[in-house]
Structure formats: structure tokens, C-alpha cells
Design a protein around this motif. Structure first.
Motif, mmCIF file in Angstrom:
data_model
loop_
_atom_site.group_PDB
_atom_site.id
_atom_site.type_symbol
_atom_site.label_atom_id
_atom_site.label_comp_id
_atom_site.label_asym_id
_atom_site.label_seq_id
_atom_site.Cartn_x
_atom_site.Cartn_y
_atom_site.Cartn_z
ATOM 1 N N ARG A 1 0.913 -1.280 -0.016
ATOM 2 C CA ARG A 1 0.135 0.089 -0.067
ATOM 3 C C ARG A 1 0.841 1.156 -0.116
ATOM 4 N NH1 ARG A 1 -3.994 -1.025 5.139
ATOM 5 N NH2 ARG A 1 -5.271 -2.510 4.462
ATOM 6 N N GLY A 2 0.171 2.176 -0.617
ATOM 7 C CA GLY A 2 1.064 3.603 -0.428
ATOM 8 C C GLY A 2 0.529 4.450 0.776
ATOM 9 N N GLY A 3 -0.504 4.013 1.534
ATOM 10 C CA GLY A 3 -1.169 4.851 2.470
ATOM 11 C C GLY A 3 -1.084 4.229 3.961
ATOM 12 N N SER A 4 -2.123 4.202 4.345
ATOM 13 C CA SER A 4 -2.241 3.712 5.972
ATOM 14 C C SER A 4 -1.611 1.980 6.024
ATOM 15 C CB SER A 4 -3.463 3.669 6.412
ATOM 16 O OG SER A 4 -4.202 2.896 5.744
ATOM 17 N N ASP A 5 -1.208 2.045 7.227
ATOM 18 C CA ASP A 5 -0.664 0.515 7.337
ATOM 19 C C ASP A 5 -1.779 -0.499 7.512
ATOM 20 O OD1 ASP A 5 1.244 -1.533 8.321
ATOM 21 O OD2 ASP A 5 1.899 -0.818 9.990
ATOM 22 N N PHE A 6 -1.149 -1.807 7.509
ATOM 23 C CA PHE A 6 -2.214 -2.779 7.592
ATOM 24 C C PHE A 6 -2.718 -2.951 8.949
ATOM 25 C CE2 PHE A 6 0.037 -3.433 3.716
ATOM 26 C CZ PHE A 6 -0.846 -3.905 2.728
ATOM 27 N N SER A 7 -4.031 -3.432 8.964
ATOM 28 C CA SER A 7 -4.464 -3.551 10.634
ATOM 29 C C SER A 7 -4.427 -4.958 11.048
ATOM 30 C CB SER A 7 -6.086 -3.102 10.487
ATOM 31 O OG SER A 7 -6.989 -4.136 9.714
ATOM 32 N N ASP A 8 -4.761 -5.058 12.278
ATOM 33 C CA ASP A 8 -4.703 -6.263 13.001
ATOM 34 C C ASP A 8 -5.967 -7.221 12.403
ATOM 35 O OD1 ASP A 8 -2.998 -5.543 14.689
ATOM 36 O OD2 ASP A 8 -4.274 -5.226 16.467
ATOM 37 N N ASP A 9 -6.726 -6.800 11.811
ATOM 38 C CA ASP A 9 -7.780 -7.315 11.000
ATOM 39 C C ASP A 9 -7.188 -7.989 9.551
ATOM 40 O OD1 ASP A 9 -9.959 -7.134 13.098
ATOM 41 O OD2 ASP A 9 -10.913 -5.479 11.970
ATOM 42 N N ASP A 10 -6.481 -7.157 9.010
ATOM 43 C CA ASP A 10 -5.884 -7.570 7.898
ATOM 44 C C ASP A 10 -4.828 -8.769 8.022
ATOM 45 O OD1 ASP A 10 -7.046 -5.603 6.468
ATOM 46 O OD2 ASP A 10 -5.441 -4.059 6.691
ATOM 47 N N VAL A 11 -4.140 -8.753 9.070
ATOM 48 C CA VAL A 11 -3.112 -9.923 9.355
ATOM 49 C C VAL A 11 -3.918 -11.137 9.716
ATOM 50 C CG1 VAL A 11 -1.382 -10.436 10.910
ATOM 51 C CG2 VAL A 11 -1.419 -8.160 10.247
ATOM 52 N N ALA A 12 -5.098 -10.754 10.525
ATOM 53 C CA ALA A 12 -5.890 -11.972 10.794
ATOM 54 C C ALA A 12 -6.543 -12.578 9.455
ATOM 55 C CB ALA A 12 -6.894 -11.597 11.738
ATOM 56 N N ALA A 13 -7.112 -11.883 8.580
ATOM 57 C CA ALA A 13 -7.320 -12.362 7.349
ATOM 58 C C ALA A 13 -6.497 -13.063 6.474
ATOM 59 C CB ALA A 13 -7.960 -11.190 6.651
ATOM 60 N N ALA A 14 -5.227 -12.601 6.615
ATOM 61 C CA ALA A 14 -4.227 -13.031 5.900
ATOM 62 C C ALA A 14 -3.762 -14.680 6.485
ATOM 63 C CB ALA A 14 -2.882 -12.367 5.808
ATOM 64 N N ALA A 15 -3.788 -14.876 7.694
ATOM 65 C CA ALA A 15 -3.488 -16.002 8.315
ATOM 66 C C ALA A 15 -4.678 -17.026 7.960
ATOM 67 C CB ALA A 15 -3.333 -15.403 9.976
ATOM 68 N N LEU A 16 -5.835 -16.638 8.190
ATOM 69 C CA LEU A 16 -6.690 -17.498 7.722
ATOM 70 C C LEU A 16 -6.544 -17.971 6.399
ATOM 71 C CD1 LEU A 16 -10.370 -16.907 8.785
ATOM 72 C CD2 LEU A 16 -9.917 -17.584 6.320
ATOM 73 N N LEU A 17 -6.445 -17.186 5.286
ATOM 74 C CA LEU A 17 -6.209 -17.553 4.192
ATOM 75 C C LEU A 17 -4.998 -18.294 3.829
ATOM 76 C CD1 LEU A 17 -7.571 -14.337 2.259
ATOM 77 C CD2 LEU A 17 -8.796 -16.608 2.521
ATOM 78 N N ARG A 18 -3.898 -17.720 4.547
ATOM 79 C CA ARG A 18 -2.595 -18.770 4.470
ATOM 80 C C ARG A 18 -2.772 -20.315 4.291
ATOM 81 N NH1 ARG A 18 1.682 -19.923 8.182
ATOM 82 N NH2 ARG A 18 3.658 -20.266 7.118
#
Length: 248
Positions: free
Chosen positions: A146-163
Motif C-alpha cells: 500500500r501507499g497509504g495507511s498501514d495494515f490493520s490487525d484484521d488484515d493480518v488475521a485475514a491473511a493468516a486465515l487464508l494462508r
């Protein structure tokens, strides 16, 4: 559930639905990348097969990585802690900001030559086992920027679920090659090994040298994909029991 959370869940389920129906990787990945960017929102995504696979990274937008950027990454990635996490570390979803400050990131040679041209001020990356390529275990690394705001805890959790689901599907689509059959002599050595005999005892029983026993076991370990005597004995016993059950 808030409207934003419900929309996020729908985006994750869209990825899961696609994975359930996947029949081959070549058609899966191009359809997958935009859905992954929806589930973990970003400006771009890089899907990079590694460890024995010669495939070039796939990106969205397409053509994101120019030849100059790829060359710079190859030169400078060794000093990047996020790359180390995905290639040498556990590969769990990780924000760059968790590993280094903005100043440390900007001080990297790769920032000027790779990340700044891509607009990758914020990154979330992960890697996972992804089956086999030409008989060699393979890993896929995924980086969302991203060029803007950082990734959230929810983003990390979604990535972990999909991984987890990504790894499971890719392992299904690219299974390991069938093990090579052990030779008659290797089978004889394994049979005695399973009875608890030492290499010296096996050598005396079969009238061969202990060094020859070592070589037979070395070859058998590779064929059975095991790392030691106990695993080899258990693998051989399992194969023998299966053969007995399947015999007419």
C-alpha cells in the motif's frame, strides 16, 4: 456485525469459494490475485513461487515488476528483514512495520531501487508450502503493498486465515511425486533394521560390509523420505502391511 466487518467476511469467503473449486494452479492464480487484494486490501500484490520453481512472479497490476526492479531485488533482498521472514523464517503474515521503523525501511538500498518505485510504503507479506515443482518442495511468497495507511490487525488475521487454505489447496494441486521403490537388497536391510539389528549385525546377516549397509540405508531414506532409522523402520513396516492387505 458491522457493515464493514460483513463486507470483509464476504471478501474472504469469495477467496475460499474459489479455492474450493480450484482444479489447476495456472487458472487459479490469475483469478485469485484480485480476490486476495479484496480480502487484504492493498494497491498491489506479488505472488512469487520459490524453492525449486523457475516461474517468474505474478503481479497485480500486471507487469508491475520491471527488469530493473527484479534485478535490484535480486541484488539487495538479502538485507531485507521482511524477505528473510518469508524465505528463511516461519512465513506467517507479517507487517513490515512490525519488523522495522519507517526510517530503517527507507535506509534500505532496496527501498530506493524497488519499493519506492512500486509505491510500497506499507507491506504485509507471508509464505507457505505450495506442493512440489519438478519433484522439489516449493514455497510461495505473497506480498501485498500500500501507499497509504498501514495494515490493520484484521488484515493480518485475514491473511493468516487464508494462508492455511492457500497452502492446503496448492499442496493438493501439486502433490509430491510417488516415492521410488526400494530395491530387494534395500528391503532386506530395512527388514533387519525393523527387527532392531545394528548395522554391523545386518552386515553379518547379509554377508556384506557395514559400509554397504550404510549406503543401502542412505538410498532407502531418500526413497522413503525419512531422516533416520526409526522413521525408516516404521515406513517400511507400514508399506509391508499395506502390501499384505492389498494382496489378492
Amino acid at each position: 456485525m458491522s457493515a464493514a466487518a460483513e463486507a470483509g467476511l464476504r471478501r474472504i469467503l469469495a477467496v475460499v469459494d474459489l479455492l474450493i473449486d480450484a482444479v489447476d494452479e495456472d487458472t487459479l492464480v490469475p483469478a485469485l490475485l484480485p480476490l486476495l487484494l479484496g480480502a487484504v486490501p492493498g494497491d498491489s500484490i506479488v505472488w512469487s513461487p520459490r524453492a525449486g520453481c523457475a516461474d517468474r512472479p505474478l503481479t497485480l497490476p500486471a507487469g508491475l515488476l520491471t527488469e530493473d526492479i527484479r534485478d535490484a531485488f535480486a541484488r539487495e533482498a538479502a538485507d531485507d528483514c521482511l524477505v528473510a521472514h518469508t524465505t528463511l523464517g516461519p512465513g506467517t503474515p507479517m507487517r513490515r512495520s512490525t519488523l522495522q521503523t519507517r526510517g530503517e525501511f527507507h535506509a534500505l538500498a532496496a527501498y530506493a531501487d524497488v519499493y519506492r518505485p512500486l509505491g510500497a510504503e506499507q507491506q504485509l507479506a507471508m509464505s507457505f508450502p505450495a506442493g512440489y515443482a519438478a519433484g522439489t518442495p516449493r514455497k510461495v511468497c505473497v506480498a501485498i503493498s500500500r501507499g497509504g495507511s498501514d495494515f490493520s490487525d484484521d488484515d493480518v488475521a485475514a491473511a493468516a486465515l487464508l494462508r492455511t487454505r492457500l497452502s492446503r489447496v496448492l499442496n493438493r494441486l501439486s502433490p509430491p511425486p510417488p516415492p521410488s521403490p526400494v530395491t530387494r537388497r534395500e528391503s532386506a536391510v530395512l527388514a533387519l533394521l525393523a527387527r532392531g539389528l545394528t548395522n554391523q549385525q545386518i552386515a553379518r546377516r547379509l554377508a556384506i560390509s557395514p559400509r554397504t549397509v550404510d549406503k543401502h540405508l542412505e538410498h532407502a531414506y531418500a526413497k522413503l523420505r525419512v531422516g533416520g532409522r526409526v522413521e525408516a523402520a516404521n515406513a517400511w513396516l507400514t508399506r509391508e502391511r499395506t502390501a499384505v492387505r492389498l494382496a489378492p
